[in-house]
Each structure stands twice: as C-alpha cells, then as structure tokens.
Design an enzyme around this catalytic site. Structure first.
Site, mmCIF file in Angstrom:
data_model
loop_
_atom_site.group_PDB
_atom_site.id
_atom_site.type_symbol
_atom_site.label_atom_id
_atom_site.label_comp_id
_atom_site.label_asym_id
_atom_site.label_seq_id
_atom_site.Cartn_x
_atom_site.Cartn_y
_atom_site.Cartn_z
ATOM 1 C CG MET A 124 22.773 12.198 2.592
ATOM 2 S SD MET A 124 24.065 13.276 1.725
ATOM 3 C CE MET A 124 23.095 13.804 0.199
ATOM 4 C CE LYS A 127 -17.326 -6.209 3.920
ATOM 5 N NZ LYS A 127 -16.439 -7.204 3.804
ATOM 6 C CG PHE A 129 -9.713 -9.098 11.406
ATOM 7 C CD1 PHE A 129 -8.404 -9.545 11.710
ATOM 8 C CD2 PHE A 129 -10.056 -9.063 9.893
ATOM 9 C CE1 PHE A 129 -7.272 -10.026 10.936
ATOM 10 C CE2 PHE A 129 -9.005 -9.540 9.092
ATOM 11 C CZ PHE A 129 -7.687 -9.925 9.317
ATOM 12 C CD GLN A 130 -7.101 -6.656 7.651
ATOM 13 O OE1 GLN A 130 -8.366 -6.698 6.852
ATOM 14 N NE2 GLN A 130 -6.085 -7.342 7.219
ATOM 15 C CD GLU A 161 -1.858 -2.317 1.669
ATOM 16 O OE1 GLU A 161 -0.695 -2.492 1.920
ATOM 17 O OE2 GLU A 161 -2.802 -3.157 2.031
#
Lengths: 565, 164
Positions: free
Chosen positions: A478, A162, A112-113, A50
C-alpha cells in the site's frame, strides 16, 4: 471466606463467564498468575509479546461478541499492549485489560517497571481504573465489564498494584451495577422514528450504509429484514462486512477509498442515505465538502451521540442501540400501509446495475504471475466462503475485503480504524481459541506478518491450526502504491529486503510451510493446505510485485472521483 | 467563534480532571479557563470550563464531555440565563506614592484591599471577566506587581439548576 486480590481477580473473571485470558507474566502480576495456576476454570493463553495478547483478546471479542480479556504486567508489559488497546478502541471492541502495577507505596517513585498506566492508556480506552484498595477490586472489575460491553463498546483497563493483589478481603461479586454518570441510550424517540419512516417512504434513490455497529449490536438479522422489506441497496463498510450477505443481489459492495464503483456512486448520488452503526469515516466518504455538494437527506442511527453530525451534518439523528432501533423501525414499517414506489425504485436499481456493469474489480486472470486477487478469489471458492478470515493491514486487507464474500457477521476480523499492521496472526489466535473447529484463515503480507511473527510459537504451543495466506510481493504494497500514484514512483523504504525463507521459518516453529509461485498451483496448494486440518500451514504466495488496489479514491478527493482500472 | 461556558458535575475521583483536560487537548479544543472544586456533596466536583469554538465544535464538546464516564451532568450555561463570576487578586506597588489613587479605584470597582505591606497593596476583586479586565486597564500598568485569577465559575439563574 477471605481471598487475596489475585484470587479475587480470577474469581471475578469466572463470575463474568470468562473462559480464556491472553497474557504474559511479569513481576507485578506474579500473584495473579499464581492464582491462575491454582484453578482450572479460566484458561490462560501465553503469547510471545504483550501486543499479541491485546490483539488476541480483541480478535476473540470480535468473533464471539463476548468481552475479550488480556493480562499484562506493569511497565513494558502494558506499554507493549498499548497498540492492541488502541486498535480495539478505534473499532469499539469490548475488552478488559488487567494490568499489574508496582505496589501502592511505590507509585510515583520511579520504581522498577513502573509507568503511569492510567495516564498512558487514558486516550485509548473507554475507561480505566487504578485500584488502590483490595476492597475496591471486585466492584472495579464489575464496572469494567459493564462499561466495556454496554453502550458503544470499548476497552476498559483495570490497573492492579502488586500489594493489592496480595492483600486479603472478603469476596463478594456485585450482582448488578448502576452508574449515575453512565446510562447509555437504547431505544430511540418514537417521534423521530415516525419522521424517519416518512423520509424512507418518499425516497426515490435510497441507500443503506451500514457499519460495524450493526455487527457489534448483533443486528444483522434485523438489518437484513429491513433491507429486504424495502428492497433498498445496501453497502457494508470495512467494519460492517458480513452484516448483510455479500452474495445477495441487493449488496453493492464496500464503500470508500477502495470500495466498489457502484457503492461509491450510489452513496454520492442517493437522495436518502440511511447510515446505521457507521460513522462517515474519512476513508469512507473521502472529502466531506465534496460529499456534501450533492444534496441528500441523511438519517443516522448510532448509539454514540458524538458520532452524529461529527463529520457531516445529519438531518435525522437517531440515538439508540442499532438492534433496538431497527426492531422499532421494522414494527413501524410492518404496521404501515405505505410502501416505497416500486417503479421509482426500479429506475434507481437500473442506474445501479449500470454502475455495477463497469465491473470495477476485474483483474487479469490469465496473468503469468500470481495476481493477489486470484489467491483471495480461489481461497473463497476452496473454503466455500465459510472460513473466518482475519487480515493484517494494507493491500492484502483490501483485496480480502473485496474478494472474500462474507455472508455472515463476525467472520471478517480486521483493524479498520487504527489500521494496525501485525494484528492478523494474533487475531487468528484469538478466533481459533474461541472456535477450535472452525476454519480460520489469516490473509497477510510479508511486511505485516513480520510485525508479530513470534506468535508462530504460541500457535505451536496451543496447536492452533491457522491457515496463513501470505501475499508476498516483496513490498509494503500500500505504501508502494501511494508512492507510485502520488510520489513520482520514488519508492522510499517500501521495498522489503532480506526477507526470511518463510517455509523454513514456519518449519522451524514446527509448522508446515509452502511456497507457491505459479498461478496454476494456487488452487492445488490451498486444497492441500486445508486438508491438513490439525496443522498450521504457512502458504507463501509469491505475487505480482506491482499490482495495485482498484478502485481508489485518492486522499482529499470525493467518493465519485475514483481511479479505476 | 463564540465564547461558551460549560458547567460539569463529575465524580470526585482522582484522574477525573485529567480526563477532561486530556479530551480538550486530544481533540484540539480550546480551554480559555477551567476551575474545579468539590461541592457540598463530597462525591461530586463541579467544574466550569470557558471555551471558544464554532457551533458544531461546541456541540461536539458538549457530547464528548457527556460521554466521559466520570461526568455525571454537563450543560452549556451560555445557552440560557446565567451568572458568571471570577475572583482576582492583584498585588500593586505603593512605593511611588499612588496609594490613594489605588484605594479610590478599588472602591469604584467594589474591590477590597486584603493585604498591605510597606510597599504593596493586594486587592481582591470579583466579577465577570470583563470587569476584571477593566480594572487591570484602569490601573497604571507599571504599578502591577503580580496578578492571579481563578478563571470563571458559572451558575444558572433561578430555576436553571444542575442536579446530579
């Protein structure tokens, strides 16, 4: 006709003219993915992580000027995207993030999630909205696009539970939007502009310092006309490269920590500094106390009042949309009979040319190992300066900024504010998706590229013919450079052991891999790679391990206190 | 480091308060007190924030607050004539036989005793912060059982009006 929330979300995207969405499915967004499946106007690009969805949407926005869109699921989907959202936020990139959320009754139950998406993203978005009622969804998305793309742009997140995406309601998309709490300024106060013109006309050592705001407001033409009319020197910040043509003789290079000697000396020694869509960032002006030791009048044009007098006090603040303000200024200048004194200006130019003759970007072109600067310089020649270049973060980013001369805006795509390693490849995916026929190059290093290396798979799936220029010095360059300069050569954890064979890795994803370890092969390899128009080519350049980026303003020092090669 | 009072009108939406509080903590600004409640217009809340900072920090706070999408209007009340009030409730012990002294002090400060039990009085007092501080000073420290203060609310005087 009644539509589900999921269908409404996609219809809203269509209404906003969105053609591409970058995303990754998951439980909370299954209905939205189903709605995507059942239409063919909005195309979805499936990433492998993602973070890359957010970066790709961000890169798409930087290259096109349109609002980039990404879609992620709840919980880990959105936490993975946070780095990408913060990256866009720091560089003021217009973006809309649609995130799934657990159903409204489950919110707060540690479902959940589930994460508090609005809470987690609050400090790194321009605004965010949790939609708890399907009737609020279309207005929320309208509001998101409006806020993301106006004023000082930025990412806006819409969190969609949802059950909201499953419930049905009558769909109508609001045609306009008025927010009593959000009315960004556009035009500037005429009185202030008349004062600005007076100060400009009396300048003896003027300097135009322009930043990403010029590109965001599509004001390159106006800036160029403004600078040409006055014959003032111009420096573009890292975010502003391409806003004024780099090949023009009035361009003195980039300012700041790794800016040119002439740009930094001119910034420090000018008597009138015209800041346009730039924010006097710490990486540009270095130590503000040192910067302020020199006396000069500062004019600052910016759409965001919080950017004005934040780090350095400004004499003439101009709040407005850069493009509108420059148009206003141009009409005042056109109407004015006065012109800056050419003789006085010539003295200033003579001084600048003296600084320029210091040739601060010189490097050993005859070295037996590949100098990274040589690769970028040759890339510039081979692509005739016409590629859209993305970069990751580190030494290679600075060499790209120094040696690839951008003559047009939106051709240089990089993470300036947040400095996010790993953006280069997903940025290139966003850009190549927007412009399938353009030459898109990702300049990266062996450390940065591994942060989103999985996206080679996405590139294969969508046949994105990106050209990856990997400046491989086997160090986090760097970090290594700072350790050499400021930490007594103690190279703590900056050596990258156990690197993959990038040629085989590219090949395993179905791409072309090349390994180049001799300076004499650089040009040939690049030419060879660009002949493969429809293939992704991963060019692994084995470069000088200990090369440093010069000039350098050490942290805490003033702009004119550069370490030179 | 001067004390300043910001007065805000903001959209009465969930999360608006945390945007303001988050801004102060993210940018390292002080909050001395913060009070918020809906107004006569149910779509708006009014917030009063008391903070301290140098002149340039105060200017940044004003601009940053104004930049928040949910903030409709913001003003620095301290820049003009204004009134500031705070409400305090103090529960004091009366078991030592000091009840008369407490009632006398409450009268002097124009407070009210709003709850009485066998061994406590609860006193309500309004005023600016300094007055409330003075009252606490005047009370015998050992008698104070509990205090609760609302934080300041502020409003401009006369024609100084904060409209949406």
């Amino acid at each position: 006709m009644e539509l589900t929330g999921a269908e409404i979300a996609i219809r809203c995207l269509r209404e906003e003219g969105v053609e591409h969405v970058f995303g990754y499915p998951g439980g909370a967004v299954l209905d939205i993915y189903d709605a995507i499946f059942r239409q063919d106007k909005v195309r979805h690009v499936l990433v492998r992580h993602e973070q890359a969805a957010a970066h790709a949407a961000d890169g798409y926005a930087r290259a096109t000027g349109k609002v980039g869109v990404c879609l992620v699921t709840s919980g880990p989907g959105v936490t993975n995207a946070v780095t990408g959202i913060a990256t866009a936020y720091m560089d003021s990139i217009p973006m809309v993030i649609l995130s799934g959320q657990v159903p409204v009754p489950a919110i707060g139950q540690d479902a959940f999630q589930e994460v508090d998406t609005v809470g987690i993203t609050r400090p790194c978005v321009k605004h965010n909205i949790l939609v708890k009622d399907v009737n609020d969804l279309a207005p929320a998305i309208k509001k998101a696009f409006h806020i993301a793309s106006t004023g000082r742009p930025g990412p806006v997140l819409v969190d969609i539970p949802k059950d909201v995406s499953q419930k049905k309601t009558e769909f109508s998309y609001p045609s306009g939007i008025q927010l009593r709490s959000y009315q960004p300024a556009t035009k500037a106060e005429p009185d202030m502009l008349r004062q600005v013109v007076q100060v400009i006309m009396s300048a003896r050592r003027p300097m135009i310092y322009s930043g990403g705001g010029v590109i965001l407001s599509n004001a390159s033409e106006e800036l160029t006309r403004f600078a040409k009319l006055l014959h003032f020197p111009v420096t573009n910040t890292l975010m502003g490269l391409g806003a004024f043509p780099a090949t023009d003789s009035q361009f003195v290079g980039m300012p700041g920590m790794h800016g040119t000697y002439e740009a930094n000396m001119a910034m420090q020694n000018c008597d009138v500094l015209i800041g346009i869509g730039a924010r006097f960032d710490d990486r540009v002006i270095g130590n503000p106390a040192h910067f302020f030791d020199a006396s000069r009048k500062i004019i600052h044009i910016d759409i965001d009042p919080t950017s004005i007098s934040k780090r350095v006090p400004v004499d003439l603040p101009v709040v407005g949309h850069v493009k509108d303000v420059l148009k206003q200024l141009l009409s005042l200048l056109d109407a004015s009979r006065e012109k800056p004194d050419p003789g006085v200006l010539q003295d200033w130019w003579n001084q600048i040319e003296l600084w320029r003759s210091r040739d601060c970007l010189k490097f050993d072109r005859a070295a037996e190992v590949i100098k990274p600067q040589l690769v970028v310089d040759t890339l510039y020649q081979v692509t005739s300066g016409d590629a859209i270049v993305t970069s990751d973060v580190g030494q290679h980013q600075m060499w790209a900024a120094q040696f690839y001369k951008f003559d047009r805006p939106r051709r240089w795509i990089n993470s300036g504010g947040l400095g996010t390693m790993g953006v280069g490849l997903p940025y290139a995916m966003g850009v190549q998706t927007a412009f399938p026929d353009e030459t898109v190059v990702c300049i990266t290093g062996e450390a940065s590229i591994q942060m989103c290396i999985q996206e080679l798979s996405t590139c294969r799936q969508y046949r994105l013919p990106i050209k990856i220029v990997n400046l491989n010095n086997r160090y986090m360059g760097m970090v290594r450079q700072w350790q050499e300069f400021f930490y007594g050569n103690r190279y703590a954890e900056s050596y990258v052991d156990a690197l993959p064979d990038f040629v085989k890795l590219a090949e395993s994803y179905g791409h072309v891999g090349m390994r180049i370890d001799k300076p004499s092969d650089v040009e040939g390899a690049l030419k060879e790679a660009f002949k493969l128009k429809d293939r992704l080519v991963f060019m692994d350049f084995i470069t000088d391990q200990t090369e440093n980026v010069y000039p350098m303003v050490p942290s805490g020092k003033g702009m004119s206190e550069m370490i030179l090669v | 480091m001067m004390r300043h009072i910001f007065s805000l009108l903001m959209e009465n939406e969930s999360g608006a308060l945390s945007r303001v509080a988050g801004l102060f903590s993210a940018r390292g600004y002080n909050i001395e007190s913060l009070s918020v409640a809906p107004t006569e217009d149910a779509t708006l809340s009014r917030m009063t924030i008391v903070t301290t900072g140098s002149a340039d920090v105060i200017e940044q706070i004003l601009k940053q607050l104004d930049k928040l999408i949910d903030v409709v209007r913001v003003v620095n009340l301290t820049e003009g004539v204004h009134i500031e009030r705070e409400l305090m409730m103090v529960k004091v012990s009366t078991s030592e036989g000091d009840a008369d002294e407490i009632m006398r002090l409450t009268d002097i400060f124009r407070g009210k005793i709003i709850d009485v039990s066998d061994d406590t009085y609860t006193i309500e007092l309004t005023g600016d912060g300094a007055k409330l501080d003075a009252f606490l000073q005047a009370l015998d420290r050992n008698l104070i059982v509990e205090t609760v203060r609302t934080g300041a609310s502020g409003i401009g005087r006369g024609s100084r009006i904060l409209n949406p």
